[in-house]
Design an enzyme around this catalytic site. Structure first.
Site: not given
Ligand code: ZN
Length: 169
Positions: A46, A51, A92-93, A134-135, A138
């Protein structure tokens, strides 16, 4: 299409709130493609626009094992969340190589627009429910680290700082 640079925690731009998209034009389509490419290349399941330093309400997700079921959510809203919660290890990226458990509603119903601007509703459970929440966090400037204890947050910030120094060297 080229890969986008992913902001890393605790970059202050990860805290920036997002604005809803008014229409899905060619530029947004290009952003969707670039975000999908960036997510698959990472590899991740995701990615939120925040991000990649785009402060618009757009997320891409693919929780399939075959990596061929891209889901695009524009202006997503949670319509309903279950009282039942589930504990899941998240990563998380934007917080590379850090994983920890977060408790969230086990199921959510989301309303969003798809890549063509068509509204849809989706009942999510399991990994998809975790990923969507989660996304969406963000998009409100929240990172999963924010759910952890102050002590853990401190440790993660120190680790990220060291990592940044190492990469700059
Ligand atoms: Zn994330």
């Amino acid at each position: 299409m080229s890969k986008l640079k992913i902001l890393t925690y605790p970059d202050k731009f990860l805290l920036q709130p997002t604005a809803p998209l008014e229409n899905i034009d060619g530029q947004v389509q290009q952003m969707i493609d670039a975000m999908a490419e960036t997510m698959y290349a990472a590899p991740g399941i995701g990615l939120a626009a925040t991000q990649v330093d785009q402060h618009i309400q757009l997320i891409v997700i693919d929780v399939s094992e075959t990596k061929d079921q891209l889901r695009v959510f524009v202006n997503p809203q949670i319509l309903w969340a279950s009282e039942e919660t589930a504990l899941c290890e998240e990563g998380c990226l934007s917080v590379p190589s850090i994983y920890d458990e977060v408790r969230r509603p086990a199921r959510v119903r989301v309303r969003a627009l798809d890549a063509d601007g068509k509204p849809f509703e989706l009942d999510c459970e399991g990994l998809l429910a975790v990923c969507v929440q989660h996304e969406m966090d963000h998009l409100s400037g929240r990172v999963f680290v924010d759910y952890l204890s102050a002590l853990k947050q401190d440790r993660i910030r120190t680790k990220m700082k060291k990592r940044r120094t190492r990469e700059a060297a």
